[in-house]
Design an enzyme around this catalytic site. Structure first.
Site, PDB file in Angstrom:
ATOM      1  N   ARG A 182       0.687  -1.092   0.097  1.00 57.53           N
ATOM      2  CA  ARG A 182       0.032  -0.013   0.156  1.00 57.53           C
ATOM      3  C   ARG A 182       0.741   1.064  -0.023  1.00 57.53           C
ATOM      4  O   ARG A 182       0.511   2.315  -0.612  1.00 57.53           O
ATOM      5  CB  ARG A 182      -0.911   0.148   1.160  1.00 57.53           C
ATOM      6  CG  ARG A 182      -2.362  -0.590   0.827  1.00 57.53           C
ATOM      7  CD  ARG A 182      -3.422  -0.231   1.953  1.00 57.53           C
ATOM      8  NE  ARG A 182      -3.357  -1.088   3.033  1.00 57.53           N
ATOM      9  CZ  ARG A 182      -3.740  -2.091   3.118  1.00 57.53           C
ATOM     10  NH1 ARG A 182      -4.337  -2.963   2.214  1.00 57.53           N
ATOM     11  NH2 ARG A 182      -3.764  -2.886   4.429  1.00 57.53           N
ATOM     12  N   TYR A 203       0.466   4.401  -2.493  1.00 59.37           N
ATOM     13  CA  TYR A 203       0.504   5.915  -1.962  1.00 59.37           C
ATOM     14  C   TYR A 203       1.510   6.851  -2.529  1.00 59.37           C
ATOM     15  O   TYR A 203       1.144   7.957  -2.945  1.00 59.37           O
ATOM     16  CB  TYR A 203       0.613   6.011  -0.310  1.00 59.37           C
ATOM     17  CG  TYR A 203      -0.552   5.380   0.513  1.00 59.37           C
ATOM     18  CD1 TYR A 203      -1.743   5.188  -0.156  1.00 59.37           C
ATOM     19  CD2 TYR A 203      -0.272   4.665   1.843  1.00 59.37           C
ATOM     20  CE1 TYR A 203      -2.860   4.311   0.446  1.00 59.37           C
ATOM     21  CE2 TYR A 203      -1.028   4.209   2.389  1.00 59.37           C
ATOM     22  CZ  TYR A 203      -2.465   3.671   1.925  1.00 59.37           C
ATOM     23  OH  TYR A 203      -3.215   3.201   2.690  1.00 59.37           O
ATOM     24  N   TYR A 219     -12.937  10.694  -0.387  1.00 57.99           N
ATOM     25  CA  TYR A 219     -14.294  10.710  -0.094  1.00 57.99           C
ATOM     26  C   TYR A 219     -14.084  10.782   1.751  1.00 57.99           C
ATOM     27  O   TYR A 219     -13.122  10.693   2.428  1.00 57.99           O
ATOM     28  CB  TYR A 219     -14.833   9.094  -0.203  1.00 57.99           C
ATOM     29  CG  TYR A 219     -14.259   8.062   0.536  1.00 57.99           C
ATOM     30  CD1 TYR A 219     -13.211   7.502   0.087  1.00 57.99           C
ATOM     31  CD2 TYR A 219     -14.995   7.634   1.758  1.00 57.99           C
ATOM     32  CE1 TYR A 219     -12.736   6.466   0.743  1.00 57.99           C
ATOM     33  CE2 TYR A 219     -14.388   6.668   2.675  1.00 57.99           C
ATOM     34  CZ  TYR A 219     -13.210   5.832   1.897  1.00 57.99           C
ATOM     35  OH  TYR A 219     -12.751   4.663   2.645  1.00 57.99           O
TER      36      TYR A 219
HETATM   37  N1  SAM Z   1     -11.414   9.318   4.963  1.00 57.32           N
HETATM   38  C1  SAM Z   1     -12.569   8.415   5.584  1.00 57.32           C
HETATM   39  C2  SAM Z   1     -13.620   9.019   6.475  1.00 57.32           C
HETATM   40  O1  SAM Z   1     -13.464  10.499   6.688  1.00 57.32           O
HETATM   41  O2  SAM Z   1     -14.343   8.626   7.045  1.00 57.32           O
HETATM   42  C3  SAM Z   1     -11.921   7.190   6.258  1.00 57.32           C
HETATM   43  C4  SAM Z   1     -11.024   6.525   5.233  1.00 57.32           C
HETATM   44  S1  SAM Z   1     -10.241   5.031   6.041  1.00 57.32           S
HETATM   45  C5  SAM Z   1      -9.004   4.894   4.946  1.00 57.32           C
HETATM   46  C6  SAM Z   1     -11.239   3.687   5.779  1.00 57.32           C
HETATM   47  C7  SAM Z   1     -12.167   3.252   6.984  1.00 57.32           C
HETATM   48  O3  SAM Z   1     -13.025   4.319   7.080  1.00 57.32           O
HETATM   49  C8  SAM Z   1     -12.657   1.938   7.042  1.00 57.32           C
HETATM   50  O4  SAM Z   1     -11.975   0.814   7.146  1.00 57.32           O
HETATM   51  C9  SAM Z   1     -13.930   2.193   7.801  1.00 57.32           C
HETATM   52  O5  SAM Z   1     -13.654   1.954   9.368  1.00 57.32           O
HETATM   53  C10 SAM Z   1     -14.242   3.819   7.573  1.00 57.32           C
HETATM   54  N2  SAM Z   1     -15.114   3.933   6.346  1.00 57.32           N
HETATM   55  C11 SAM Z   1     -15.141   3.907   4.956  1.00 57.32           C
HETATM   56  N3  SAM Z   1     -16.176   3.971   4.628  1.00 57.32           N
HETATM   57  C12 SAM Z   1     -17.106   3.906   5.581  1.00 57.32           C
HETATM   58  C13 SAM Z   1     -18.519   3.739   5.441  1.00 57.32           C
HETATM   59  N4  SAM Z   1     -19.296   3.985   4.205  1.00 57.32           N
HETATM   60  N5  SAM Z   1     -19.256   3.505   6.643  1.00 57.32           N
HETATM   61  C14 SAM Z   1     -18.488   3.664   7.727  1.00 57.32           C
HETATM   62  N6  SAM Z   1     -17.227   3.570   7.926  1.00 57.32           N
HETATM   63  C15 SAM Z   1     -16.690   3.526   6.802  1.00 57.32           C
END
Ligand code: SAM
Length: 260
Positions: free
Chosen positions: A64, A68, A90
């Protein structure tokens, strides 16, 4: 002169983006997007037709950090060419996301304007969808694997949020899933603070307007068998009531009944 603006698009397609973020996207020379769904990319494309996806830089089996590095470099190359580059990420671009921050750091070091626009994260959505106010009990958040691998600790009188539960234990940074045996070790570790019957919540915010959020309540012991993905966040409600700190109250000349 080139610049890099990291904007947050919110979780749910189209509706959770800020006015200022939308404006940056529309005015950019080029937009690089990291979205949870291709439909979200198509929506961004309507705001700015010069849209490029960062998703192809990921790959199963690919380290990963390498992905990046490549994402940062492709965006920086355009900044160095004098373009106004927008990175659209997102949720909140600064929450559990290293590419926006690292690109900002790099751009600034090279003398370019760079900044981040905040947005609606998965955590912001869960407060609304599950109905949690972090002010009532307090809240703490951890990256699930970091929590597992390092000597972290939990305050079980407050809520706990475990991010990236869907890849807990994934130590190689090359895969996008966990294994039931790793989740079992995670549950074993949580036993220090919670009974196995403790109710936890698997949460997935809706990312499309037609979707409903997933709010699945289950017992901690059933977590290894539960369905989880890279979208899942684990919410652990408190296991005990708040306790007054009598020593502090005495220092302040207060009695428990003085606390409103
Ligand atoms: N930047 C993102 C945010 O602001 O929520 C988080 C990105 S992080 C790399 C990825 C993690 O965010 C996932 O493993 C999960 O814990 C959370 N996540 C991402 N999509 C999600 C969703 N649709 N619902 C709940 N948690 C989510």
């Amino acid at each position: 002169k080139g610049e890099f603006i990291a904007v947050s698009t919110g979780m749910n397609l189209g509706g959770q983006i800020s006015v200022i973020a939308k404006d940056y996207i529309q005015k950019a020379d080029v937009v690089y997007a990291l979205m949870p769904h291709t439909l979200a990319e198509r929506w961004l494309e309507r705001l700015n037709p010069n849209l490029k996806s960062l998703q192809p830089f990921y790959g199963v089996g690919k380290y990963r950090m390498q992905s990046y590095e490549e994402m940062i470099e492709v965006m920086m190359d355009e900044v160095r060419e004098g373009k106004k580059v927008c990175g659209a990420f997102y949720g909140h671009a600064g929450v559990f996301a290293c590419v926006p921050r690292l690109t900002i750091d790099k751009a600034r070091k090279e003398g370019f304007r760079a900044l981040m626009e905040p947005g609606i994260s998965a955590e912001a959505c869960l407060y609304a969808d599950i109905g949690i106010d972090p002010g009532v009990h307090g809240i703490q958040g951890y990256e699930a694997s970091q929590f597992l691998f390092y000597n972290q600790s939990i305050n079980n009188a407050a809520y706990a949020i475990m991010w990236q539960i869907g890849i807990v234990g994934e130590h190689t940074a090359t895969q996008f899933e966990t294994k039931p045996e790793w989740v079992e070790v995670f549950v074993e570790r949580l036993k220090e603070w919670y009974p196995l019957s403790h109710e936890v919540i698997l949460y997935e915010a809706a990312v499309l307007p037609i979707e409903e959020p997933r709010i699945e309540r289950l017992q901690l012991k059933d977590l290894p068998q539960a369905e989880m993905s890279t979208k899942s966040t684990l919410v652990i409600p408190p296991a005990r009531a708040l306790e007054l700190n009598i020593e502090v109250l005495e220092k302040m000349g207060l009695k428990p009944e003085d606390i409103a």
